[in-house]
Design a protein around this motif. Sequence first.
Motif, PDB file in Angstrom:
ATOM      1  N   GLY A  44       1.108  -0.757  -0.345  1.00  0.00           N
ATOM      2  CA  GLY A  44       0.082  -0.338  -0.034  1.00  0.00           C
ATOM      3  C   GLY A  44       0.550   0.966   0.052  1.00  0.00           C
ATOM      4  O   GLY A  44       1.709   1.009   0.778  1.00  0.00           O
ATOM      5  N   VAL A  45       0.615   2.236  -0.476  1.00  0.00           N
ATOM      6  CA  VAL A  45       1.179   3.183  -0.651  1.00  0.00           C
ATOM      7  C   VAL A  45       0.569   4.724  -0.049  1.00  0.00           C
ATOM      8  O   VAL A  45      -0.703   4.760  -0.107  1.00  0.00           O
ATOM      9  CB  VAL A  45       1.291   4.236  -2.284  1.00  0.00           C
ATOM     10  CG1 VAL A  45       1.968   2.939  -3.429  1.00  0.00           C
ATOM     11  CG2 VAL A  45       0.146   4.434  -2.729  1.00  0.00           C
ATOM     12  N   VAL A  46       1.026   5.507   0.359  1.00  0.00           N
ATOM     13  CA  VAL A  46       0.358   6.825   0.806  1.00  0.00           C
ATOM     14  C   VAL A  46       1.096   7.883  -0.284  1.00  0.00           C
ATOM     15  O   VAL A  46       1.757   8.419  -0.465  1.00  0.00           O
ATOM     16  CB  VAL A  46       1.103   7.183   2.593  1.00  0.00           C
ATOM     17  CG1 VAL A  46       1.132   5.664   3.638  1.00  0.00           C
ATOM     18  CG2 VAL A  46       2.700   7.114   2.507  1.00  0.00           C
ATOM     19  N   GLY A  47      -0.161   8.869   0.563  1.00  0.00           N
ATOM     20  CA  GLY A  47      -0.145  10.433  -0.217  1.00  0.00           C
ATOM     21  C   GLY A  47       0.647  11.480   0.296  1.00  0.00           C
ATOM     22  O   GLY A  47       1.765  10.954   1.517  1.00  0.00           O
ATOM     23  N   SER A  48       0.935  12.270  -0.720  1.00  0.00           N
ATOM     24  CA  SER A  48       1.935  13.489   0.158  1.00  0.00           C
ATOM     25  C   SER A  48       1.426  13.970   1.899  1.00  0.00           C
ATOM     26  O   SER A  48       1.791  14.980   2.600  1.00  0.00           O
ATOM     27  CB  SER A  48       2.649  14.862  -0.817  1.00  0.00           C
ATOM     28  OG  SER A  48       1.089  15.101  -1.508  1.00  0.00           O
ATOM     29  N   ASP A  49       0.301  13.964   1.970  1.00  0.00           N
ATOM     30  CA  ASP A  49      -0.500  13.780   3.906  1.00  0.00           C
ATOM     31  C   ASP A  49       0.202  13.867   4.629  1.00  0.00           C
ATOM     32  O   ASP A  49       0.408  13.895   5.720  1.00  0.00           O
ATOM     33  CB  ASP A  49      -1.441  13.883   3.742  1.00  0.00           C
ATOM     34  CG  ASP A  49      -2.290  12.828   3.704  1.00  0.00           C
ATOM     35  OD1 ASP A  49      -1.363  12.160   2.834  1.00  0.00           O
ATOM     36  OD2 ASP A  49      -3.185  12.408   4.251  1.00  0.00           O
ATOM     37  N   VAL A  50       1.059  12.319   4.872  1.00  0.00           N
ATOM     38  CA  VAL A  50       1.760  12.175   5.658  1.00  0.00           C
ATOM     39  C   VAL A  50       3.195  11.614   5.118  1.00  0.00           C
ATOM     40  O   VAL A  50       3.600  11.458   3.933  1.00  0.00           O
ATOM     41  CB  VAL A  50       1.410  10.446   5.965  1.00  0.00           C
ATOM     42  CG1 VAL A  50      -0.214  10.265   6.422  1.00  0.00           C
ATOM     43  CG2 VAL A  50       1.256   9.486   4.830  1.00  0.00           C
ATOM     44  N   ARG A 131      -7.964  14.240   1.268  1.00  0.00           N
ATOM     45  CA  ARG A 131      -8.060  15.408   0.328  1.00  0.00           C
ATOM     46  C   ARG A 131      -6.675  16.563   0.979  1.00  0.00           C
ATOM     47  O   ARG A 131      -7.564  17.295   2.328  1.00  0.00           O
ATOM     48  CB  ARG A 131      -9.781  17.088   0.626  1.00  0.00           C
ATOM     49  CG  ARG A 131      -9.347  17.329  -0.902  1.00  0.00           C
ATOM     50  CD  ARG A 131     -11.006  18.186  -0.607  1.00  0.00           C
ATOM     51  NE  ARG A 131     -11.153  18.870  -1.431  1.00  0.00           N
ATOM     52  CZ  ARG A 131     -12.204  20.401  -1.709  1.00  0.00           C
ATOM     53  NH1 ARG A 131     -13.152  20.091  -1.116  1.00  0.00           N
ATOM     54  NH2 ARG A 131     -11.755  20.662  -2.852  1.00  0.00           N
ATOM     55  N   PHE A 132      -5.766  16.100   0.907  1.00  0.00           N
ATOM     56  CA  PHE A 132      -4.382  17.058   0.658  1.00  0.00           C
ATOM     57  C   PHE A 132      -3.279  17.725   0.761  1.00  0.00           C
ATOM     58  O   PHE A 132      -2.537  18.298   1.000  1.00  0.00           O
ATOM     59  CB  PHE A 132      -3.712  16.138   1.806  1.00  0.00           C
ATOM     60  CG  PHE A 132      -3.512  14.678   0.918  1.00  0.00           C
ATOM     61  CD1 PHE A 132      -2.053  14.490   0.463  1.00  0.00           C
ATOM     62  CD2 PHE A 132      -4.490  13.491   0.780  1.00  0.00           C
ATOM     63  CE1 PHE A 132      -2.228  13.647  -0.548  1.00  0.00           C
ATOM     64  CE2 PHE A 132      -4.021  12.528   0.132  1.00  0.00           C
ATOM     65  CZ  PHE A 132      -2.996  12.487  -0.634  1.00  0.00           C
ATOM     66  N   ARG A 139     -11.064  15.624  -4.669  1.00  0.00           N
ATOM     67  CA  ARG A 139     -11.542  14.784  -4.490  1.00  0.00           C
ATOM     68  C   ARG A 139     -12.867  15.378  -3.305  1.00  0.00           C
ATOM     69  O   ARG A 139     -12.746  16.544  -2.448  1.00  0.00           O
ATOM     70  CB  ARG A 139     -11.046  13.893  -3.005  1.00  0.00           C
ATOM     71  CG  ARG A 139     -10.040  12.662  -3.421  1.00  0.00           C
ATOM     72  CD  ARG A 139      -9.012  12.198  -3.170  1.00  0.00           C
ATOM     73  NE  ARG A 139      -8.021  11.487  -3.716  1.00  0.00           N
ATOM     74  CZ  ARG A 139      -7.067  10.897  -3.006  1.00  0.00           C
ATOM     75  NH1 ARG A 139      -6.569  11.124  -1.973  1.00  0.00           N
ATOM     76  NH2 ARG A 139      -6.122  10.260  -3.567  1.00  0.00           N
ATOM     77  N   ILE A 140     -14.044  14.398  -3.354  1.00  0.00           N
ATOM     78  CA  ILE A 140     -15.628  15.359  -1.663  1.00  0.00           C
ATOM     79  C   ILE A 140     -15.711  14.701  -1.105  1.00  0.00           C
ATOM     80  O   ILE A 140     -16.245  15.066  -0.325  1.00  0.00           O
ATOM     81  CB  ILE A 140     -16.461  15.793  -3.368  1.00  0.00           C
ATOM     82  CG1 ILE A 140     -16.143  16.535  -4.750  1.00  0.00           C
ATOM     83  CG2 ILE A 140     -17.567  16.268  -3.019  1.00  0.00           C
ATOM     84  CD1 ILE A 140     -15.347  17.720  -4.384  1.00  0.00           C
ATOM     85  N   PHE A 141     -16.127  13.523  -1.061  1.00  0.00           N
ATOM     86  CA  PHE A 141     -15.971  12.164  -0.119  1.00  0.00           C
ATOM     87  C   PHE A 141     -14.991  10.910  -0.511  1.00  0.00           C
ATOM     88  O   PHE A 141     -14.301  10.184  -1.367  1.00  0.00           O
ATOM     89  CB  PHE A 141     -17.285  12.100  -0.862  1.00  0.00           C
ATOM     90  CG  PHE A 141     -18.650  12.490  -0.981  1.00  0.00           C
ATOM     91  CD1 PHE A 141     -18.558  13.694   0.592  1.00  0.00           C
ATOM     92  CD2 PHE A 141     -19.144  13.749  -1.862  1.00  0.00           C
ATOM     93  CE1 PHE A 141     -19.399  14.071   1.202  1.00  0.00           C
ATOM     94  CE2 PHE A 141     -19.991  14.223  -1.607  1.00  0.00           C
ATOM     95  CZ  PHE A 141     -20.238  14.490  -0.604  1.00  0.00           C
ATOM     96  N   ALA A 142     -14.969  10.252   1.064  1.00  0.00           N
ATOM     97  CA  ALA A 142     -14.128   9.260   0.375  1.00  0.00           C
ATOM     98  C   ALA A 142     -15.430   7.766   1.054  1.00  0.00           C
ATOM     99  O   ALA A 142     -16.551   7.866   1.889  1.00  0.00           O
ATOM    100  CB  ALA A 142     -13.243   8.521   1.977  1.00  0.00           C
ATOM    101  N   GLU A 178     -12.691  15.940   3.501  1.00  0.00           N
ATOM    102  CA  GLU A 178     -11.682  17.311   3.861  1.00  0.00           C
ATOM    103  C   GLU A 178     -10.635  17.391   5.506  1.00  0.00           C
ATOM    104  O   GLU A 178     -10.900  15.363   6.013  1.00  0.00           O
ATOM    105  CB  GLU A 178     -12.276  17.958   4.128  1.00  0.00           C
ATOM    106  CG  GLU A 178     -12.348  19.243   3.563  1.00  0.00           C
ATOM    107  CD  GLU A 178     -11.540  19.936   3.031  1.00  0.00           C
ATOM    108  OE1 GLU A 178     -10.322  19.669   3.953  1.00  0.00           O
ATOM    109  OE2 GLU A 178     -10.741  21.062   1.573  1.00  0.00           O
ATOM    110  N   TRP A 179     -10.327  17.430   5.552  1.00  0.00           N
ATOM    111  CA  TRP A 179      -9.165  17.609   7.186  1.00  0.00           C
ATOM    112  C   TRP A 179     -10.368  17.557   8.074  1.00  0.00           C
ATOM    113  O   TRP A 179      -9.476  16.329   9.509  1.00  0.00           O
ATOM    114  CB  TRP A 179      -8.654  18.776   7.311  1.00  0.00           C
ATOM    115  CG  TRP A 179      -9.244  20.349   7.321  1.00  0.00           C
ATOM    116  CD1 TRP A 179     -10.106  21.042   6.843  1.00  0.00           C
ATOM    117  CD2 TRP A 179      -9.430  20.887   8.667  1.00  0.00           C
ATOM    118  NE1 TRP A 179     -10.317  22.036   7.568  1.00  0.00           N
ATOM    119  CE2 TRP A 179     -10.361  22.135   8.914  1.00  0.00           C
ATOM    120  CE3 TRP A 179      -9.545  19.708  10.136  1.00  0.00           C
ATOM    121  CZ2 TRP A 179     -11.190  22.603   9.660  1.00  0.00           C
ATOM    122  CZ3 TRP A 179      -9.715  20.613  10.803  1.00  0.00           C
ATOM    123  CH2 TRP A 179     -10.716  22.229  10.724  1.00  0.00           C
TER     124      TRP A 179
END
Length: 203
Positions: A44-50, A131-132, A139-142, A178-179
């Motif tokens: 699994g990969v992570v985005g730039s928010d972490v 959304r980061f 992205r609006i919803f997960a 969102e955050w």
Amino acid sequence: MKKVEINSGNKNPNFIGSWNIEPLLICDDLISYFELNKPKQGSGVVGSDVVGNGINLEAKDSVDISINPKEIIEPGNEVFKAYFDQLFECFKNYVDEWSFLEKISKRLEIGSFNLQRYKSGQHFKEIHTERFSLESLHRIFAFMTYLNDVSEGGSTYFNHYDLEIKPRKGLTLIWPAEWTHAHRGDILKKGSKYIITGWINFY
């Protein structure tokens, strides 16, 4: 500067919608798809928010299959159509509950999505949001569906609401990207945990 409190009104919603999809056989079929397609599996990969964009086992430790929506119509992928038919019914109910969304709901679409497996000792450790960055502003919803029951650990924790959701087969969540809806996955203590998760985006 002095902070003041405003009237909170009669509602304090968390805007996390929850449903049970049917039939539960869809969950079994998605798990079978995951296990039968080992060549498609990857860390699994992570985005730039972490910390550590990309593969970072200190942030997220899982095995994923990432799928593009265009692949849904390919032979052998019929289970995804069955799943998204159910998810669409959940989303329609979500829009009915929050009628303002009717203004934008027809301009939304499913983006890429993941099948994920966590084994004992694994989890998405970092508090994160969906959304980061400029790359994820669409992205609006997960959304997420738990594909199996989990007896120990593996809960999803929304820290701003002190809300812990225990994995249960078929339980489906939709929440704002969102955050305000930062969250993490608690460590899985026993067995395996399977989910399908992704985003509802601006078209």
